[in-house]
Design an enzyme around this catalytic site. Structure first.
Site, PDB file in Angstrom:
ATOM      1  N   LYS A   1      36.944  30.476  46.663  1.00 36.74           N
ATOM      2  CA  LYS A   1      36.263  29.216  46.918  1.00 36.74           C
ATOM      3  C   LYS A   1      34.766  29.457  47.100  1.00 36.74           C
ATOM      4  O   LYS A   1      34.351  30.464  47.694  1.00 36.74           O
ATOM      5  CB  LYS A   1      36.878  28.596  48.174  1.00 36.74           C
ATOM      6  CG  LYS A   1      36.319  27.279  48.634  1.00 36.74           C
ATOM      7  CD  LYS A   1      37.105  26.846  49.877  1.00 36.74           C
ATOM      8  CE  LYS A   1      36.567  25.588  50.497  1.00 36.74           C
ATOM      9  NZ  LYS A   1      37.354  25.206  51.701  1.00 36.74           N
TER      10      LYS A   1
ATOM     11  N   SER B   1      38.935  20.785  51.835  1.00 41.51           N
ATOM     12  CA  SER B   1      37.801  21.131  51.015  1.00 41.51           C
ATOM     13  C   SER B   1      38.092  22.203  49.964  1.00 41.51           C
ATOM     14  O   SER B   1      37.217  22.529  49.165  1.00 41.51           O
ATOM     15  CB  SER B   1      36.644  21.611  51.905  1.00 41.51           C
ATOM     16  OG  SER B   1      37.003  22.789  52.602  1.00 41.51           O
TER      17      SER B   1
ATOM     18  N   SER C   1      41.593  22.106  55.488  1.00 44.03           N
ATOM     19  CA  SER C   1      41.079  22.341  54.140  1.00 44.03           C
ATOM     20  C   SER C   1      41.896  23.289  53.283  1.00 44.03           C
ATOM     21  O   SER C   1      41.630  23.427  52.093  1.00 44.03           O
ATOM     22  CB  SER C   1      39.632  22.845  54.212  1.00 44.03           C
ATOM     23  OG  SER C   1      38.784  21.816  54.632  1.00 44.03           O
TER      24      SER C   1
END
Length: 475
Positions: free
Chosen positions: A76, A152, A176
């Site tokens: 990520k 996220s 997330s």
């Protein structure tokens, strides 16, 4: 083997076994992932930067003989530095911030034999439950491209659920990992506080609320990836209870007869979407059939307390990160540096006092001591992962502040476990009437990741879920 047979027919652990037994070469796996990137990423916008040439060079140089040797992997674009790549945090302010060296997590992933191929999309600083940053644009859910993949870690979840990659790094500061896993039909475990070190060690990413792990198609992949990154760095302020050796090896044991409580309403009594409530009731019945003692029960807390802690602690961390970046750039904040929602929070917290931050940290401790005793009576708490059905893109829009209240509705069941530090996992549990994934959450006492993984593995065996979205659903 062709691309479909490799990537659709095997999880990360299975691919590593093919490499170990010389049935496939690491370069062949990378070829397959590159082909999928070229085919599917333009539709989904899941992977926002790549290091494919570097990945081929790493294979040619010889990979470490780790348990996941040769398996392609993405991280990520938040909380995981990769040498030579931007650590943009989904923000225009950080778009040119190139990491000089691998962070702790990238080093541990590489030591496990993983081949890092790129970075996945994230909302700005991870501060949204949908992945729609202005920097890179929205990521789309492969089950239905009009809908959010969650946030996220939405880029990671979309990449895995679409079959581009077998697994991907994710992190969780309010849900997330679990929210994108739920939106995309994947398994995602948020570990106990202190189980995985913060990547750079300087607490910029909302420590102590956030922690890293992965989104995966199978429970065993998640356990294997947690093995790769778990364990403290000398000097860490928080240490999780000692694990039972390897988390992957722990899956060989059954969880035994557990006491499981379940709930189908939020902490304040607000009912959840019918599909989520039904998934909990269905899962509770299945767990009872598997031999567990199951009853309706829930710990009590005030949702407003959780919101207050998250807003203050995470906001202060992001504010410090912004100011540190401006100091490096040697200039003041420009109007287009931050998205409107981030700028609003930054300005609001600029006048907050250290006393207010201290009170928030004390409130977090109070919540932990309030909720933990419930787990003296129960081993696991079963809830919906989300309180609502997977929403469409744009329902949480950082350029329209009035929509950001919606993001909080996505975290009814997830964020309390960031505040308390307790482990929690999202498990696929069917689909709603629109064909979008539904998920349940399993939470446990501090240090009980092995128990949660074992229960999730029982559910995976008893009620298997699709490994990924059919690509015609995402095209």
């Amino acid at each position: 083997m062709d691309t479909a047979e490799l990537l659709d027919g095997h999880d990360a652990v299975g691919l590593a076994e093919l490499v170990r037994t010389d049935q496939v070469k690491p370069a062949e796996l990378l070829d397959a992932v590159v082909a999928r990137l070229e085919e599917r990423n333009p539709v989904l916008n899941a992977v926002v930067s790549t290091c494919v040439d570097e990945a081929y060079r790493a294979i040619e140089a010889g990979l470490p003989d780790g348990p996941l040797r040769g398996v392609p992997f993405a991280v990520k674009d938040l909380g995981c530095d990769v040498a030579g790549m931007a650590s943009a945090n989904g923000s225009r302010l950080f778009a040119g911030d190139i990491a000089e060296r691998d962070g702790i997590l990238a080093r541990r992933y590489r030591a496990a034999g993983l081949v890092i191929v790129g970075k996945t999309n994230t909302p700005e600083f991870g501060k949204n439950a949908s992945t729609e940053p202005l920097l890179y644009g929205p990521t789309r859910n492969p089950w239905n491209t009009a809908h959010t993949p969650g946030g996220s870690s939405g880029g990671s979840a979309a990449a895995v659920a679409s079959g581009i990659l077998p697994a991907a790094h994710a992190n969780d500061g309010g849900g997330s990992i679990r929210i994108p896993a739920a939106c995309c039909g994947l398994f995602g475990l948020k570990p106990s506080r202190g189980r995985v070190p913060h990547d750079t060690g300087d607490a910029t990413f909302a420590y102590p609320l956030s922690i890293a792990n992965a989104v995966t198609r199978t429970v065993r992949d998640n356990a294997a990836l947690l093995d790769a990154v778990a364990g403290p760095v000398l000097g860490d302020a928080t240490l999780a209870p000692a694990p039972p050796g390897s988390f992957l090896a722990a899956l060989a044991e059954k969880p035994g007869r557990l006491r499981i409580g379940f709930a189908t309403a939020a902490a304040d009594g607000t009912p959840v979407a019918p599909a989520g409530a039904e998934a909990v009731r269905r899962t509770a019945a299945l767990l009872a059939e598997l031999g567990h003692d199951v009853e309706e029960s829930a710990p009590h807390w005030e949702m407003s307390d959780v919101v207050a802690v998250l807003g203050q602690v995470m906001g202060a961390a992001v504010g410090a990160q912004i100011e540190d970046r401006l100091a490096v750039l040697g200039r003041p904040l420009a109007d287009d540096d931050l998205e409107p929602a981030t700028r609003w929070q930054y300005d609001r917290l600029a006048t907050a006092s250290v006393t207010e931050l201290s009170r928030s940290l004390r409130l977090a401790e109070k919540l932990g001591r309030q909720i933990a005793p419930w787990f003296d009576e129960f081993d696991v708490w079963l809830t919906p992962t989300l309180g609502l059905d997977v929403p469409e893109l744009g329902w949480m829009d950082t350029t329209r502040l009035e929509t950001m209240a919606n993001a909080g509705k996505m975290t009814w069941f997830t964020s309390v476990f960031n505040v308390t530090g307790l482990p929690a996992a999202s498990v696929p549990a069917g689909f709603d009437a629109r064909g979008l994934p539904v998920a349940v959450q399993l939470a446990g006492r501090m240090g009980s990741e092995a128990t949660l993984l074992r229960v999730a593995a029982q559910l995976e065996e008893a009620a298997p879920w699709p490994r990924q979205a059919p690509w015609n659903a995402g095209a």
